[in-house]
Design a protein around this motif. Structure first.
Motif, PDB file in Angstrom:
ATOM      1  N   ASN A  70       0.803  -1.224   0.000  1.00  0.00           N
ATOM      2  CA  ASN A  70       0.000   0.000   0.000  1.00  0.00           C
ATOM      3  C   ASN A  70       0.836   1.273   0.000  1.00  0.00           C
ATOM      4  OD1 ASN A  70      -3.002  -0.729   0.299  1.00  0.00           O
ATOM      5  ND2 ASN A  70      -1.956  -2.135   1.672  1.00  0.00           N
ATOM      6  N   ASP A  73      -0.141   4.462  -1.937  1.00  0.00           N
ATOM      7  CA  ASP A  73      -1.277   5.283  -1.516  1.00  0.00           C
ATOM      8  C   ASP A  73      -0.839   6.740  -1.440  1.00  0.00           C
ATOM      9  OD1 ASP A  73      -2.729   2.964  -1.314  1.00  0.00           O
ATOM     10  OD2 ASP A  73      -2.920   3.013   0.870  1.00  0.00           O
ATOM     11  N   SER A  77       1.896   4.499   3.490  1.00  0.00           N
ATOM     12  CA  SER A  77       1.535   3.312   4.253  1.00  0.00           C
ATOM     13  C   SER A  77       2.572   3.125   5.352  1.00  0.00           C
ATOM     14  CB  SER A  77       1.508   2.098   3.313  1.00  0.00           C
ATOM     15  OG  SER A  77       1.065   0.964   3.973  1.00  0.00           O
TER      16      SER A  77
END
Length: 124
Positions: A70, A73, A77
């Motif tokens: 992730n 993102d 993360s």
């Protein structure tokens, strides 16, 4: 029959179907934090809108693979709030249904609004 219900309840609790409180909002400063080295496994996502079907903007997890997956993102993360970039912080702005409205503030002061499930933090 009672044993079956007990077993099903055990499975639900042990599988993580119920959200765990892993974050804390300071009642005075309104700053959100997630402590390092918690003894529970967790994954918490912050969303663009107060709806879990919208774009994920930030992720907090105890799992290294989840943090790595992730990292693209928008806001990153992390394992905890102490691993965020220097000077960055998250401020609690209020309630938005079943979510908390948060503001990610960079060290340079740039702000981005996102929403965290209220079940993932407490206000103390």
């Amino acid at each position: 029959m009672k044993k079956v219900y007990s077993f099903v309840l055990f499975l639900l609790l042990s599988s993580g179907c119920f959200a765990q409180v892993i974050g804390r909002v300071d009642k005075v400063t309104k700053e959100f934090s997630i402590a390092a080295n918690q003894k529970v496994d967790y994954i918490v996502y912050g969303y663009q809108i107060a709806n879990a079907t919208t774009q994920r903007l930030i992720c907090f997890s105890s799992n290294q693979d989840v943090v790595r997956a992730n990292s693209p993102d928008k806001l990153g993360s992390y394992f905890d709030t102490f691993s965020m970039p220097p000077g960055a912080k998250i401020m609690y702005l209020g309630v938005a249904g079943t979510f908390g409205k948060m503001s990610f503030v960079t060290g340079a002061g740039q702000k981005t609004i996102f929403y965290l499930p209220r079940s993932s933090f407490v206000i103390k």
